[in-house]
Write a protein that holds these residues in place. Structure first.
Motif, PDB file in Angstrom:
ATOM      1  N   GLU A  89       2.833   5.858   5.984  1.00 11.86           N
ATOM      2  CA  GLU A  89       1.479   6.371   5.793  1.00 11.86           C
ATOM      3  C   GLU A  89       0.462   5.252   5.602  1.00 11.86           C
ATOM      4  N   ALA A  90       0.898   4.119   5.061  1.00 11.40           N
ATOM      5  CA  ALA A  90      -0.017   2.995   4.842  1.00 11.40           C
ATOM      6  C   ALA A  90      -0.673   2.543   6.136  1.00 11.40           C
ATOM      7  N   HIS A  91       0.051   2.649   7.253  1.00 11.52           N
ATOM      8  CA  HIS A  91      -0.544   2.279   8.540  1.00 11.52           C
ATOM      9  C   HIS A  91      -1.741   3.173   8.861  1.00 11.52           C
ATOM     10  N   HIS A  92      -1.652   4.430   8.491  1.00 10.68           N
ATOM     11  CA  HIS A  92      -2.696   5.378   8.846  1.00 10.68           C
ATOM     12  C   HIS A  92      -3.958   5.209   7.998  1.00 10.68           C
TER      13      HIS A  92
ATOM     14  N   GLY B 276       2.302  -0.666 -10.254  1.00  9.28           N
ATOM     15  CA  GLY B 276       2.376  -2.120 -10.292  1.00  9.28           C
ATOM     16  C   GLY B 276       2.436  -2.768  -8.927  1.00  9.28           C
ATOM     17  N   ALA B 277       2.326  -1.987  -7.868  1.00  6.20           N
ATOM     18  CA  ALA B 277       2.440  -2.536  -6.523  1.00  6.20           C
ATOM     19  C   ALA B 277       1.286  -3.470  -6.185  1.00  6.20           C
ATOM     20  N   VAL B 278       0.089  -3.113  -6.652  1.00  9.77           N
ATOM     21  CA  VAL B 278      -1.111  -3.919  -6.396  1.00  9.77           C
ATOM     22  C   VAL B 278      -1.818  -4.124  -7.730  1.00  9.77           C
ATOM     23  N   PRO B 279      -2.006  -5.354  -8.150  1.00  7.09           N
ATOM     24  CA  PRO B 279      -2.615  -5.591  -9.455  1.00  7.09           C
ATOM     25  C   PRO B 279      -4.143  -5.596  -9.414  1.00  7.09           C
TER      26      PRO B 279
ATOM     27  N   VAL C 114       0.837  -1.205   0.000  1.00  2.00           N
ATOM     28  CA  VAL C 114       0.000   0.000   0.000  1.00  2.00           C
ATOM     29  C   VAL C 114       0.866   1.247   0.000  1.00  2.00           C
ATOM     30  N   GLN C 115       1.995   1.203   0.712  1.00  3.58           N
ATOM     31  CA  GLN C 115       2.885   2.358   0.695  1.00  3.58           C
ATOM     32  C   GLN C 115       3.455   2.596  -0.697  1.00  3.58           C
ATOM     33  N   ARG C 116       3.776   1.521  -1.382  1.00  4.64           N
ATOM     34  CA  ARG C 116       4.249   1.670  -2.769  1.00  4.64           C
ATOM     35  C   ARG C 116       3.160   2.269  -3.647  1.00  4.64           C
ATOM     36  N   LEU C 117       1.919   1.890  -3.383  1.00  2.00           N
ATOM     37  CA  LEU C 117       0.801   2.470  -4.121  1.00  2.00           C
ATOM     38  C   LEU C 117       0.682   3.962  -3.820  1.00  2.00           C
TER      39      LEU C 117
END
Length: 699
Positions: free
Chosen positions: A390-393, A333-336, A324-327
């Protein structure tokens, strides 16, 4: 640094509060410095431990037997029933005799059942007494588990965890009840005629779970899509209450534990694995029972059209925080596939919710948290600062919105439930923080101490100063402790008028109670009863778990610190007390003490504690050591049994390292210094000084 929403629900959070300092404050520093591996047992199970001197002291409070079980107390007139529950010790042999020397020290307990035959002498073991000691016969035990060799840090850590006195193994009847549940049959679930509100089939709605890479208990899944100028959000939570019914053995065991306990290298779950990591875990591609909180948020983050109902979902993907952080960072391409679209909408919705929450006065603290790095053998490799991304939040914001929505849902329908209450800080804590802030030009309005917005404004200005980290820790210690209650009241830290824990029923009993309140309503049953006692019990088990986490983390820190004994390191002052200066090295995320007796050994200096200013001040020289100041220290001593790390001052840091000019001030010109103190908000004169003075060296 970790951004922390006070009392936020995600699992990545460790304890917010620093390790307890009682061992430094309440104990006299001993020159012998015991290297005991195991502390006194926790105050949870009843037993008397015979000390080597022959005197007996109560090591643990009485524990009532579980319903349906015989009491474990011996019927003989023996002094005590020792070590009934699994305990730890060292395996010994002499000829054909085999026994265990318990930790903490007690009388030897012999092994007669052959359970120790395959183990080496001198190893650490976990054992259970099978025959309590009486006046006419010795006690006997059976080995439950080998913990490892005596010279291993991994073994020491395992012994501390086993010696906490927290529930670990599940009773056989509890496991049998959990194993009796079969897989979810969608058609049967959707056709249930016992409830007035049917399960909604949300399998076509794309849900994703977002957790850490090593997580196995996925108790929340989210879905989001644009609607108008805002978003429609689905927060679907594992329907644990449909499995753990009131009055069952599963419920009794879950209530006893109260919460899952997350320790370095080990988890003590609230529910058996069949449920926690199986039927209740929202694994991708399989149907799961859930309770969904659906809501619409507008572009300002206001919630509307809130609905809470039983549902059936099929998670489309198991996402990690890293993905999610990569997104968030723009990696398409982090999440297809479709989960990527859901993830992006969830990210945008969480930002809208976050802005509104902080605008209402929710505290946004950026405080580093300790994380123990475990090596392949299970021993502590390092203690580092945890820095969430930030993904944690994203999950944090959505879960907080769901918790608030469910609390409002309970109130609107007049349903009995358990709420999370966080009172405003006490007046004296507020005043102390205000006086400390004046030294740095920070204003904390006192007109309304129950208004979290005043504190939130103070925090935002504090973050712009060099004292940001130390000041936020001082603020955190000033806050009241949150607790559970059947009466709704304000949650100060989240600036919420009604808040309940709903999103983690796999690992928290209060969440399970909230789910059960909803189910009683849907099934037309009576409201929950006995909530005062249950809420109090949940608060107690939460505090017990937090204390265990702190204790084990500090123990691991001591094992790591021992390898650095004698080294010089940069550190900052994290606390000021009559016992001395609490400091934390920059490269070792563990708090230790510079005893006040060591600060002026060469000069015989007296030091005064200026509590409101958070300073130690030399009575004759005027040398000052204040909260947040940078120092050069040497790690001189580690007392593992006491969980103590002692430092000595090498020197104050150079001016560019953060040391204030006040550190070199003198008291020769008292009038000038007092005028400066009054302008900066520091106390001046005898009446303002705390009446605790320590001579650093006897004359």
């Amino acid at each position: 640094m970790a951004r922390v929403a006070v009392d936020s629900p995600p699992r990545h959070r460790s304890s917010l509060y620093p390790t307890t300092r009682l061992s430094y404050i309440n104990q006299t520093h001993s020159s012998s410095h015991r290297d005991s591996t195991i502390p006194k047992r926790s105050s949870r199970r009843g037993r008397m431990v015979r000390r080597p001197s022959g005197k007996r002291s109560r090591a643990q409070a009485d524990r009532s037997p579980r319903p349906g079980r015989k009491s474990r107390e011996s019927k003989s007139p023996a002094p005590a029933a020792e070590y009934i529950d699994p305990c730890v010790g060292w395996l010994r042999r002499s000829g054909s005799a085999i026994w265990v020397d318990p930790e903490p020290r007690g009388k030897a307990i012999f092994i007669h059942d052959g359970s120790a035959d395959t183990f080496d002498t001198g190893i650490a073991v976990r054992f259970r007494v099978t025959r309590p000691r009486t006046d006419i016969q010795a006690s006997a035990a059976s080995i439950v588990e080998c913990l490892g060799p005596a010279d291993s840090d991994a073994t020491r850590l395992k012994m501390v965890v086993a010696g906490l006195g927290l529930p670990d193994e599940f009773p056989a009847d509890t496991l049998t009840e959990a194993d009796a549940f079969g897989d979810v049959e969608p058609e049967a679930e959707l056709a249930d005629s016992e409830i007035t509100l049917k399960r909604r089939d949300l399998r076509a709605q794309i849900h994703v779970t977002i957790d850490g890479e090593d997580a196995r208990d996925f108790d929340d899944a989210v879905s989001a899509q644009p609607e108008g100028e805002g978003y429609r959000i689905w927060v679907s939570i594992a329907d644990v209450a449909s499995y753990v019914q009131a009055g069952t053995t599963l419920d009794r065991e879950a209530r006893l534990r109260g919460t899952s306990v997350y320790l370095p290298g080990k988890v003590l779950p609230m529910l058996p694995e069949k449920l926690s990591n199986g039927l209740c875990s929202l694994q991708p591609g399989v149907p799961r029972r859930t309770i969904t909180c659906e809501m619409v948020i507008d572009r300002h983050g206001a919630r509307s059209d809130i609905r809470v109902y039983p549902s059936l979902i099929r998670s489309a993907a198991r996402l990690t925080y890293v993905q999610v952080q990569r997104l968030i960072d723009g990696d398409e391409g982090a999440v297809p596939g479709q989960p990527a679209s859901v993830g992006r909408h969830a990210i945008d919705a969480s930002r809208v919710l976050r802005r509104r929450r902080f605008g209402l006065g929710s505290l946004d603290l950026e405080i580093a948290e300790a994380a123990v790095v475990i090596d392949a053998s299970g021993g502590p490799l390092d203690v580092v600062a945890r820095a969430p991304i930030e993904a944690h939040h994203v999950i944090e914001d959505l879960m907080i919105a769901a918790n608030e929505s469910v609390a409002e849902h309970l109130l609107e329908r007049d349903l009995a439930g358990v709420y999370r209450v966080h009172p405003p800080p006490a007046q004296e804590k507020w005043t102390r923080l205000q006086n400390w802030g004046k030294r740095f030009g920070l204003s904390l309005r006192m007109t309304d101490c129950s208004n979290p917005g005043n504190m939130a404004d103070f925090v935002e200005h504090l973050k712009l100063t060099p004292q940001a980290e130390a000041g936020q820790m001082l603020l955190l210690r000033s806050l009241a402790q949150a607790y559970y209650s059947p009466q709704v009241a304000m949650h100060f830290g989240l600036a919420s008028q009604a808040y309940a824990h709903f999103t983690s029923p796999i690992r928290r009993y209060p969440d399970l109670l909230v789910h059960r309140a909803l189910w009683n309503h849907w099934r037309g049953k009576a409201s929950l009863r006995g909530l005062d006692d249950l809420a109090k019990h949940c608060s107690e088990t939460e505090r017990r778990a937090l204390q265990a986490e702190r204790d084990v983390t500090q123990f691991a820190a001591c094992l790591v610190a021992r390898r650095h004994q004698g080294e010089e390191m940069s550190a900052r002052i994290t606390g000021v007390h009559a016992a001395g200066l609490f400091v934390r090295p920059d490269d070792l995320f563990a708090e230790g003490l510079i005893p006040i007796t060591s600060l002026g050994e060469r000069t015989g200096e007296y030091f005064e504690v200026w509590d409101e200013a958070q300073m130690l001040v030399g009575r004759s020289s005027g040398v000052r050591y204040s909260l947040g100041e940078a120092l050069k220290v040497r790690l001189v001593r580690v007392d593992i049994g006491m969980r103590r790390i002692d430092f000595e001052l090498v020197r104050a840091a150079a001016p560019d390292g953060g040391t204030s000019r006040a550190a070199r001030a003198t008291s020769r010109d008292a009038g000038k210094r007092n005028r400066s103190d009054r302008r900066s908000g520091e106390p001046s004169g005898r009446r303002a000084r705390k009446s605790v003075r320590r001579r650093s060296r006897k004359p």
